[in-house]
Structures are given as structure tokens and as C-alpha cells.
Design a protein around this motif. Structure first.
Motif, mmCIF file in Angstrom:
data_model
loop_
_atom_site.group_PDB
_atom_site.id
_atom_site.type_symbol
_atom_site.label_atom_id
_atom_site.label_comp_id
_atom_site.label_asym_id
_atom_site.label_seq_id
_atom_site.Cartn_x
_atom_site.Cartn_y
_atom_site.Cartn_z
ATOM 1 N N LEU A 99 0.831 -1.205 0.000
ATOM 2 C CA LEU A 99 0.000 0.000 0.000
ATOM 3 C C LEU A 99 0.868 1.258 0.000
ATOM 4 C CD1 LEU A 99 -2.823 1.225 0.133
ATOM 5 C CD2 LEU A 99 -2.683 1.110 2.630
ATOM 6 N N VAL A 100 1.923 1.258 0.802
ATOM 7 C CA VAL A 100 2.836 2.412 0.830
ATOM 8 C C VAL A 100 3.522 2.580 -0.522
ATOM 9 C CG1 VAL A 100 4.883 3.371 1.928
ATOM 10 C CG2 VAL A 100 3.194 2.163 3.312
ATOM 11 N N PHE A 101 3.962 1.462 -1.106
ATOM 12 C CA PHE A 101 4.610 1.525 -2.420
ATOM 13 C C PHE A 101 3.638 2.042 -3.487
ATOM 14 C CE2 PHE A 101 5.468 -0.633 -6.509
ATOM 15 C CZ PHE A 101 6.705 -0.069 -6.797
ATOM 16 N N ALA A 102 2.391 1.577 -3.453
ATOM 17 C CA ALA A 102 1.397 2.029 -4.437
ATOM 18 C C ALA A 102 1.109 3.515 -4.280
ATOM 19 C CB ALA A 102 0.115 1.218 -4.287
ATOM 20 N N PHE A 103 1.035 3.993 -3.036
ATOM 21 C CA PHE A 103 0.785 5.420 -2.814
ATOM 22 C C PHE A 103 1.909 6.274 -3.379
ATOM 23 C CE2 PHE A 103 1.841 9.072 -0.104
ATOM 24 C CZ PHE A 103 0.766 9.894 -0.416
ATOM 25 N N TRP A 104 3.149 5.894 -3.086
ATOM 26 C CA TRP A 104 4.283 6.670 -3.593
ATOM 27 C C TRP A 104 4.392 6.569 -5.114
ATOM 28 C CZ3 TRP A 104 7.482 10.253 -1.613
ATOM 29 C CH2 TRP A 104 7.400 10.460 -0.238
ATOM 30 N N THR A 105 4.029 5.417 -5.672
ATOM 31 C CA THR A 105 3.996 5.287 -7.131
ATOM 32 C C THR A 105 2.978 6.242 -7.727
ATOM 33 O OG1 THR A 105 4.645 2.957 -7.001
ATOM 34 C CG2 THR A 105 3.592 3.694 -9.041
ATOM 35 N N PHE A 106 1.824 6.332 -7.079
ATOM 36 C CA PHE A 106 0.787 7.258 -7.549
ATOM 37 C C PHE A 106 1.262 8.700 -7.471
ATOM 38 C CE2 PHE A 106 -2.804 10.037 -6.359
ATOM 39 C CZ PHE A 106 -3.516 9.981 -7.551
ATOM 40 N N PHE A 107 1.919 9.067 -6.371
ATOM 41 C CA PHE A 107 2.398 10.446 -6.230
ATOM 42 C C PHE A 107 3.467 10.773 -7.265
ATOM 43 C CE2 PHE A 107 5.523 13.443 -4.475
ATOM 44 C CZ PHE A 107 4.703 14.554 -4.310
ATOM 45 N N VAL A 108 4.402 9.857 -7.470
ATOM 46 C CA VAL A 108 5.480 10.101 -8.429
ATOM 47 C C VAL A 108 4.943 10.209 -9.849
ATOM 48 C CG1 VAL A 108 7.550 9.089 -9.471
ATOM 49 C CG2 VAL A 108 7.279 9.076 -6.990
ATOM 50 N N THR A 109 4.032 9.307 -10.222
ATOM 51 C CA THR A 109 3.544 9.270 -11.605
ATOM 52 C C THR A 109 2.516 10.346 -11.905
ATOM 53 O OG1 THR A 109 1.889 7.600 -10.977
ATOM 54 C CG2 THR A 109 3.993 6.813 -11.853
ATOM 55 N N ALA B 10 -1.693 7.677 -15.989
ATOM 56 C CA ALA B 10 -2.847 6.778 -16.046
ATOM 57 C C ALA B 10 -2.496 5.398 -15.509
ATOM 58 C CB ALA B 10 -3.362 6.683 -17.480
ATOM 59 N N ALA B 11 -1.303 4.891 -15.854
ATOM 60 C CA ALA B 11 -0.871 3.593 -15.343
ATOM 61 C C ALA B 11 -0.695 3.626 -13.824
ATOM 62 C CB ALA B 11 0.428 3.172 -16.019
ATOM 63 N N GLY B 12 -0.116 4.709 -13.315
ATOM 64 C CA GLY B 12 0.044 4.852 -11.868
ATOM 65 C C GLY B 12 -1.289 4.909 -11.152
ATOM 66 N N LEU B 13 -2.269 5.604 -11.732
ATOM 67 C CA LEU B 13 -3.602 5.688 -11.130
ATOM 68 C C LEU B 13 -4.278 4.320 -11.088
ATOM 69 C CD1 LEU B 13 -6.107 7.281 -10.129
ATOM 70 C CD2 LEU B 13 -6.734 7.581 -12.539
ATOM 71 N N LEU B 14 -4.213 3.588 -12.199
ATOM 72 C CA LEU B 14 -4.839 2.270 -12.245
ATOM 73 C C LEU B 14 -4.182 1.306 -11.251
ATOM 74 C CD1 LEU B 14 -5.360 1.865 -16.102
ATOM 75 C CD2 LEU B 14 -7.077 2.419 -14.369
ATOM 76 N N PHE B 15 -2.857 1.357 -11.151
ATOM 77 C CA PHE B 15 -2.145 0.494 -10.206
ATOM 78 C C PHE B 15 -2.540 0.835 -8.766
ATOM 79 C CE2 PHE B 15 1.713 0.002 -7.501
ATOM 80 C CZ PHE B 15 1.722 -1.392 -7.461
ATOM 81 N N TYR B 16 -2.600 2.108 -8.444
ATOM 82 C CA TYR B 16 -2.972 2.559 -7.091
ATOM 83 C C TYR B 16 -4.404 2.135 -6.760
ATOM 84 C CZ TYR B 16 -3.432 5.810 -3.136
ATOM 85 O OH TYR B 16 -3.623 6.370 -1.897
ATOM 86 N N THR B 17 -5.318 2.301 -7.716
ATOM 87 C CA THR B 17 -6.714 1.916 -7.498
ATOM 88 C C THR B 17 -6.843 0.418 -7.275
ATOM 89 O OG1 THR B 17 -7.403 3.746 -8.945
ATOM 90 C CG2 THR B 17 -9.042 2.045 -8.450
ATOM 91 N N LEU B 18 -6.106 -0.363 -8.053
ATOM 92 C CA LEU B 18 -6.154 -1.820 -7.906
ATOM 93 C C LEU B 18 -5.641 -2.259 -6.540
ATOM 94 C CD1 LEU B 18 -6.633 -4.623 -9.141
ATOM 95 C CD2 LEU B 18 -4.319 -4.522 -10.075
ATOM 96 N N VAL B 19 -4.535 -1.681 -6.091
ATOM 97 C CA VAL B 19 -3.977 -2.044 -4.787
ATOM 98 C C VAL B 19 -4.948 -1.658 -3.666
ATOM 99 C CG1 VAL B 19 -2.116 -1.558 -3.144
ATOM 100 C CG2 VAL B 19 -1.587 -1.932 -5.554
ATOM 101 N N ILE B 20 -5.534 -0.461 -3.770
ATOM 102 C CA ILE B 20 -6.510 -0.046 -2.751
ATOM 103 C C ILE B 20 -7.695 -1.006 -2.729
ATOM 104 C CG2 ILE B 20 -8.236 1.713 -2.197
ATOM 105 C CD1 ILE B 20 -6.259 3.828 -2.831
#
Length: 476
Positions: free
Chosen positions: A111-121, A388-398
Motif C-alpha cells: 500500500l505504501v509503495f502504491a501510494f508513492w507510485t501514484f504520487f510520483v507518476t 494513467a498507469a500509476g492511477l490504475l495500479f494505485y486503485t487496484l492495490v486499494i
């Protein structure tokens, strides 16, 4: 001389940051909760003041954006104080976690990794590598707030955040209702044509749009459900204000979000009782009632379509201007088309975070399009395929974490997730570029996920221990 002054200012600022961090760490060393949970008060205060002190008149919707864009000096200073308080409160929580890491619950790494991925992307990469780079100190505030929420891993943290958010929204709804008596044009439109025949009122309250008021009303009622007041009259007034505000906003997405989230909370709060009643063949009243409702509902729909001319009425509705607005999502399809065109021009990192600013809106002839009116299209246009890829990845993890925590949280994690998903269809609730009214929803969801998530190893260990206890009891 100028270089000396600039260097002195930078040095003083660095010393202030270090001293502030040390003071905040010392202050929060023996305090379990800190003050992070009070952030929604200042965010919603700044948000409501920007509307209250504006010259907005909802009788002239084309002038609304221009009226709100002119900020009062009071709003500016409240925003600065808000930023200082947020840095202090979140910094204290982060430092406290770093200093007491051995005694804290492990963070869910994915979850932490997905959040930071979303912020970076979605924030950092378009700000640096977009077609029109734009970097601001405001990016830091939402990042700190969400990171601190990820560290709020106790029940006391989640309960405190829910109570404060409930109280802050109670005040916002009360102040919005009071403005109906003082200056109704500021908070209410009287020339709206929606789905309800004859109802031309649309309530925006002290928010920028009726859709924002709708989703905040839903959030208030969810918090009121999860953390009710002990005073009966406060509860009655709260439910009345929340329900009427939601109804008068005529926000279809907010209505759907409320129905779905209320069903989720009702199911998980009474899940065992409902399951027992359905499986109790000695008292078949509930399952029989549910079957009869489904049968009667289906038969009623068939009768209406066969003999009531419902098909013709629906066809005539979609041939009207209101039907056309509904089919085009109130004209949002044009904004989405603009977002797609910008993505085609800049497919990798996008246009940049300053897309849909005043200059861009004027260039496309859409002064009302302050954003892409969709989280996906906003990420696609501002941050390109990377965003868009970062958003989809973050949404999937959540979504995965919601599935793992929905039962333990009694449906709260799923209800908030539904709220964000419904909001994401037509708005941009996950923006990390500034402090907006949707940020507390994002923070609360992250805190709930961290609080109720249990690693698979711990669950397996608990089940093993429970199985051993059962075996021991059977032998004894």
C-alpha cells in the motif's frame, strides 16, 4: 546585497524547519494522538471562507468561476496558517513513527509503495517532465498529509479522525444552511432543471459546486453512522441537515454513492444477524419477504413497460435537452475529448499539472472547465500514459486492501472506497497538487486500510493458535 539577503532568508528558513521538527518530535513524544486529526478543520474552513467571502451568485453560473478565483486576503492568510499547521502536525506523526518504530504495527508495504507510485507518476513526473513543467511547494502538503495518515495505524487514530471530520462537516453544513437566510444566492441556484420534475433548486452550500456539497453530505452521514453523537437532538439535526442537503444538491453521483455505501454499512453492521435470519428455516419471514419483493418488483417493471408506455416516455425524455445533458454527462464528454486530444499530443508525461488553468481554458473556449471532470482523464491528460498507469495500479492495490479489511472495519473501508470511486467519475478527488476538500476522504481511507489490515502471516498464526486451543479443549 540581494544575494546576501536571499542566503540569510534561506538559512533562517532551514533553522526554523530543523527547530520546528525537533520541537514537534519533543511535543508528541508522550502523546498518542497528536493533532494530525484536526487538519480537516482548517482545510474546510479555508474552503468555506473562499466561497463565503466571494461575490458568487448562483443565479449567474457563467460568472461563478471568475467570482471564486479572486481570493480575499483573509483566505490567503488562513491558507498559510493551514500549511504551517499541517507541516507541524504531520511532521510530528512521521517523526514519532521513526523514533518509536520498534513498538509500532508494521506498515503494509504494498500500500505504501502504491501510494508513492501514484504520487510520483501523477504529481512529480508531470511536474518535472510534462510538456509544460510546473513545480510548487503545495505538492508537499497533500503528500505529508497522506503519508501521516498511513502511519495512523491504531483504532484511536481512526476514531479521532472520524469524529473530527464529522464535527467539521457538521459545522460546514450548519453554516451553509445559515447562509440560506442571509444570502441564498450564494449557496442556492433557483433555475436548475434536473431529474426531479418541478424542483428547480440546486444547493451548493459553501462549496464550489453542488456535486462537492453532495459528496461531503454523504461523507458526513457516513461519519455520523460510524461515530454517532450521544445527544439525540444532535443526531436528529445532523441526519436532517445531511439528508436535505444531499437531496437538494440533485447530484446523481452523490445519491448513488450514498445508497451503495449505506447498504454496505447496513449489511456489515448487521451481517451475522441477517445471515442467521435468512438461514433460520423455523422463521422464514425474511427470505420470503425478499423473494416476494423481487418478484413484485420484476412484475411491476414488466407491466409498466408493456402497458404503461414507459419505453416511449424514456425515448421522449432522451430527445429533450435534459435527456441530452444526461447522455453527454452534462457536457463533460466535450471536456473528456479535450483531455484525450492533449494525451495524444503528449502521450508519455502529458501536458503538465497546469492543464485547465485560466490560460488553457481560454484557449479551448471552456472557462468553466477547471479540471477534466474525471480522475482518469485528468491523470491521462496531465500526466500522460505514465500517470494513467500509476492511477490504475494505485486503485487496484486499494481495492485489494479494501477486500482484506472490509469485514474487520464493518464495511467502513468499502463505503469510503465507493465514495471515492463515485466521486472519481466526474471529479478529481485524488489530486495531490493542492489542499482540497477531498483530501480528508483520501486520508481517512488510507488510515482505515492501515488500521484494519492484518498481514497474512499474522492471520495464519492466529488461526493456528485458535485451532490448537480448539483441539486442547476437545481433549480436555
Amino acid at each position: 546585497m540581494i544575494e546576501f539577503i536571499v542566503g540569510l532568508v534561506v538559512l533562517i528558513a532551514a533553522i526554523a524547519v530543523v527547530a520546528g521538527a525537533a520541537l514537534s518530535a519533543h511535543w508528541g513524544r508522550n502523546r498518542e494522538l497528536g493533532v494530525m486529526q484536526y487538519i480537516p478543520y482548517l482545510i474546510l474552513l479555508n474552503y468555506a471562507l473562499s466561497i463565503l467571502l466571494s461575490t458568487r451568485d448562483l443565479a449567474f453560473p457563467e460568472d461563478v468561476v471568475a467570482a471564486i478565483s479572486v481570493k480575499s486576503s483573509i483566505v490567503t492568510w488562513v491558507g498559510r496558517l493551514n500549511s504551517i499547521f499541517l507541516i507541524f502536525a504531520c511532521g510530528e506523526r512521521i517523526l514519532r513513527r521513526l523514533l518509536t518504530d520498534k513498538h509500532s504495527k508494521p506498515l503494509p508495504g504494498m500500500l505504501v509503495f502504491a501510494f508513492w507510485t501514484f504520487f510520483v507518476t501523477n504529481t512529480l513526473s508531470p511536474g518535472l517532465f510534462g510538456q509544460y513543467p510546473y513545480v510548487s511547494h503545495e505538492f508537499l502538503y497533500a503528500l505529508l498529509a497522506c503519508q501521516a495518515a498511513l502511519l495512523a495505524n491504531t483504532k484511536a487514530d481512526v476514531d479521532a479522525m472520524t469524529i473530527v471530520l464529522r464535527n467539521a462537516l457538521y459545522i460546514l453544513l450548519g453554516a451553509s444552511a445559515a447562509c440560506l437566510l442571509w444570502k441564498h444566492g450564494l449557496v442556492m441556484s433557483t433555475n436548475y432543471h434536473g431529474l426531479i420534475p418541478g424542483l428547480k433548486l440546486r444547493y451548493a452550500g459553501l462549496t464550489i459546486h453542488a456535486n462537492s456539497m453532495g459528496i461531503l453530505s454523504v461523507l458526513f452521514m457516513l461519519c455520523l453512522w460510524y461515530q454517532p453523537y450521544k445527544n439525540v437532538w444532535l443526531m436528529r439535526i445532523g441526519w436532517t441537515m445531511g439528508g436535505l442537503s444531499l437531496f437538494l444538491t440533485q447530484s446523481k453521483t452523490s445519491w448513488i454513492a450514498f445508497i451503495l455505501s449505506a447498504l454496505v454499512l447496513a449489511w456489515y453492521s448487521r451481517r451475522d444477524e441477517i445471515t442467521a435470519r435468512i438461514q433460520d428455516f423455523r422463521r422464514p419471514h425474511l427470505p420470503v419477504l425478499l423473494v416476494l419483493l423481487v418478484m413484485c418488483g420484476g412484475a411491476g417493471l414488466c407491466i409498466v413497460f408493456m402497458f404503461g408506455g414507459a419505453g416511449d416516455k424514456i425515448a421522449r425524455f432522451f430527445s429533450t435537452s435534459d435527456g441530452a445533458d444526461l447522455m453527454t454527462f452534462m457536457g463533460r464528454d466535450q471536456i473528456w475529448q479535450v483531455a484525450i486530444e492533449e494525451w495524444r499530443k503528449y502521450p508519455v508525461f502529458g501536458y503538465g499539472l497546469n492543464i485547465f488553468d485560466e490560460a488553457f481554458r481560454n484557449s479551448i473556449g471552456m472557462p468553466f472547465a477547471t479540471h477534466a471532470h474525471s480522475q482518469f482523464f485528468q491523470s491521462l491528460s496531465s500526466a500522460g500514459s505514465v500517470g494513467a498507469a500509476g492511477l490504475l495500479f494505485y486503485t487496484l492495490v486499494i481495492a485489494v486492501f479494501v477486500g482484506k479489511t472490509v469485514k474487520a472495519s464493518q464495511g467502513l473501508s468499502l463505503a469510503i472506497f465507493i465514495l471515492l470511486i463515485c466521486r472519481s467519475i466526474s471529479e478529481v478527488p485524488l489530486s495531490m497538487a493542492s489542499l482540497g476538500p477531498d483530501l480528508p476522504i483520501h486520508m481517512l481511507l488510507l488510515a482505515v486500510l492501515v488500521r484494519y489490515y492484518e498481514p497474512a502471516s499474522k492471520l495464519l498464526r492466529d488461526r493456528t493458535i485458535a485451532r490448537r486451543h480448539a483441539i486442547d479443549e476437545s481433549w480436555s
